[in-house]
Design a protein around this motif. Structure first.
Motif, short mmCIF file in Angstrom:
data_model
loop_
_atom_site.label_atom_id
_atom_site.label_comp_id
_atom_site.label_asym_id
_atom_site.label_seq_id
_atom_site.Cartn_x
_atom_site.Cartn_y
_atom_site.Cartn_z
N HIS A 69 0.87 -1.10 -0.03
CA HIS A 69 0.09 0.13 -0.28
C HIS A 69 0.78 1.35 0.18
O HIS A 69 0.49 2.26 -0.52
N HIS A 139 -8.88 -4.78 -2.35
CA HIS A 139 -8.32 -6.31 -2.05
C HIS A 139 -9.18 -7.39 -2.95
O HIS A 139 -9.59 -8.42 -2.47
N HIS A 204 -4.35 -4.90 8.66
CA HIS A 204 -5.34 -3.95 7.95
C HIS A 204 -6.50 -4.66 7.38
O HIS A 204 -6.43 -5.98 7.29
N ALA A 206 -8.18 -6.24 5.13
CA ALA A 206 -7.60 -6.95 3.74
C ALA A 206 -8.87 -7.93 3.25
O ALA A 206 -8.74 -8.43 2.27
N VAL A 224 -8.10 -0.16 5.65
CA VAL A 224 -7.80 -0.77 4.34
C VAL A 224 -6.33 -0.74 4.00
O VAL A 224 -5.77 -1.49 3.62
N HIS A 279 -0.52 -9.72 -0.82
CA HIS A 279 -0.07 -8.79 -1.76
C HIS A 279 1.06 -8.89 -2.49
O HIS A 279 1.41 -8.35 -3.62
ZN LIG Z 1 -4.06 -4.33 1.81
#
Ligand SMILES: [Zn+2]
Length: 310
Positions: A69, A139, A204, A206, A224, A279
């Protein structure tokens, strides 16, 4: 529920001559040039790599271990993207910086794929006041139907850039979608049996898509984006809820210190389990050749333990 309206951007698709048989002398064997594909996040990389299967050189823009992020491309990354045939990014809510790349693209052969095109997006929980109004949860890859749409968006770009191998790419995309369907069925079957139905995440926000898809509740310590730290009040509320609901496990996220999850677990005697949103991957995982499916399967194993499923 809002549906994402933006379109996939195809910038100046001029293919004439780009994918000719490149030989020095006519009697030499025909050697096709490999498609150069750059992806931002790991799931996109895994999908593109599976679709390209030896006919494409796929790379992941995020360096190993980097938090997705807060990532911003360096000038050298922008040069790399401009030299590619295909650039795949997740969407405007995950990579807001992509807009400048699209506007500034000088390579007229480059196809830019907004992977979120055609996906069903849901609102997220944003603790970060910087998030623009109307922001949606980025996501998308953690919903199997959306993941299939992403595969479709990617394969279309491959087929436009290399129509000679259109059927090959279609087959690979079908194989990938088939694996997604299979795993979705296992998720559905397994998660329907869980005695505990609340995922408490010391990271977070996700897993909103996953929780929604399988009828689970989801509580995350952060919004987020992991940039905004949870307040003491947020943590106290979470701890109270865990005690009240007798939650046995707190999940922690990948590639960051599990400090928040540890704090919550320490206050509540809850156990800790990894729930990897995929991620990005670490250097070790790159070396081991980990796949998106490996991560998803491990996540299901941990959910089974953490939520007392059969
Ligand atoms: Zn994320």
């Amino acid at each position: 529920m809002k549906y994402k309206q933006s379109i996939v951007l195809f910038i100046g698709i001029i293919l004439v001559g780009s994918f000719c048989a490149c030989t020095k002398r006519s009697e030499e064997p025909v050697q096709m040039k490999k498609l150069k594909v750059i992806t931002t996040l790991f799931p996109l990389y895994d999908m593109a790599k599976s679709i390209g299967a030896g006919k494409a050189e796929v790379s992941l823009l995020l360096p190993p271990g980097v938090e997705a992020h807060s990532f911003e491309p360096k000038p050298s990354d922008i040069v790399k993207i401009n030299e590619a045939d295909i650039f795949v990014y997740t969407g405007e809510f995950m990579e807001p910086w992509a807009e400048d790349i699209i506007k500034g693209a000088v390579n007229k052969n480059l196809i830019i794929v907004d992977a979120s095109h055609g996906t069903t997006m849901i609102p997220g929980v944003f603790h970060d006041s910087d998030a623009p109004a109307g922001s949606l949860d980025p996501h998308i890859w953690l919903d199997f139907d959306n993941a299939k749409v992403i595969v479709k968006n990617i394969v279309q770009a491959f087929q436009l850039q290399d129509s000679v191998n259109k059927d090959f790419y279609e087959q690979k995309a079908n194989d990938y979608r088939g694996k997604l369907t299979e795993l979705d069925a296992v998720y559905k079957k397994t998660l329907a049996t869980c005695k505990d139905r609340k995922i408490v995440y010391g990271g977070h926000y996700a897993f909103g898509y996953l929780a929604t898809r399988y009828g689970l509740k989801y509580l995350a310590a952060q919004g987020v984006s992991p940039d905004a730290e949870p307040t003491a009040n947020d943590l106290i509320k979470l701890v109270e809820q865990i005690k009240r609901d007798k939650i046995k496990y707190v999940f922690y996220e990948e590639l960051t210190s599990p400090r928040i999850a540890e704090t919550i677990a320490g206050e509540t005697k809850a156990g800790l389990l990894l729930l990897n949103a995929a991620h990005n991957v670490s250097r070790d995982q790159v070396d081991q050749g980990i796949t998106f499916f490996d991560i998803l399967k491990k996540d299901l194993d941990n959910l089974k333990v953490g939520l007392s499923c059969q």
